[in-house]
Scaffold this motif. Sequence first.
Motif: not given
Lengths: 111, 118
Positions: A33, A35, A37, A43, A88, A99, A101-103, B36, B41-44, B93, B106-107, B109-110
């Motif tokens: 997937l 996304y 953001q 996202p 992402f 899932s 996620f990449g960074d 989440y 600057k970081q991922s979920l 989130i 798939v997700l 998100f809010g």
Amino acid sequence: GQQLNQSPQSMFIQEGEDVSMNCTSSSIFNTWLWYKQEPGEGPVLLIALYKAGELTSNGRLTAQFGITRKDSFLNISASIPSDVGIYFCAGTNTNAGKSTFGDGTTLTVKP
Amino acid sequence: GAVVSQHPSRVICKSGTSVKIECRSLDFQATTMFWYRQFPKQSLMLMATSNEGSKATYEQGVEKDKFLINHASLTLSTLTVTSAHPEDSSFYICSVAGRLSSGANVLTFGAGSRLTVL
């Protein structure tokens, strides 16, 4: 656990240029997937891929699910200022909630 | 896909107080929702899986007594950050899982909730 390596970490491009980013994994995923953001938002799904080798487009966006199931790329053609954001990749198997996620790739587009 | 509403979008609180964040699935009955956390600057990072009518499933390293999750109905899950401290400041989130017509899981998100603890 599973890890995704997403690159590049950031990109600064001129409006009109094409963009390419990718993700690689040490393990197989059934679904890839992508996304986007935007600041202060959650996202939003851009493209979903669930067949190995699949190439899917959504407007100016094109993504492919690698044949090995361990990688995917996202291309954006003719970038515009509203493409700015963090992109992402995410890999998932049967449970979407798990899932990975990449960074993220932070895209900046200069007008 | 599902439509997910999250409230509040921003909250500022004093250290030691508790804050509740709501996540609603507006057009989809969600037996499962996900929470989440995202640092700048970081991922979920998946914190927990919220299960309707039963206890939440927490990821390793997430304090269940700190982050209370309640999923009392098929359309509402709440996350309560108890006795908040500045290090709890983050972007939280929620998401709902669904299946597209293509078959992809798939997700959705809010819009997220920005918590700032003073």
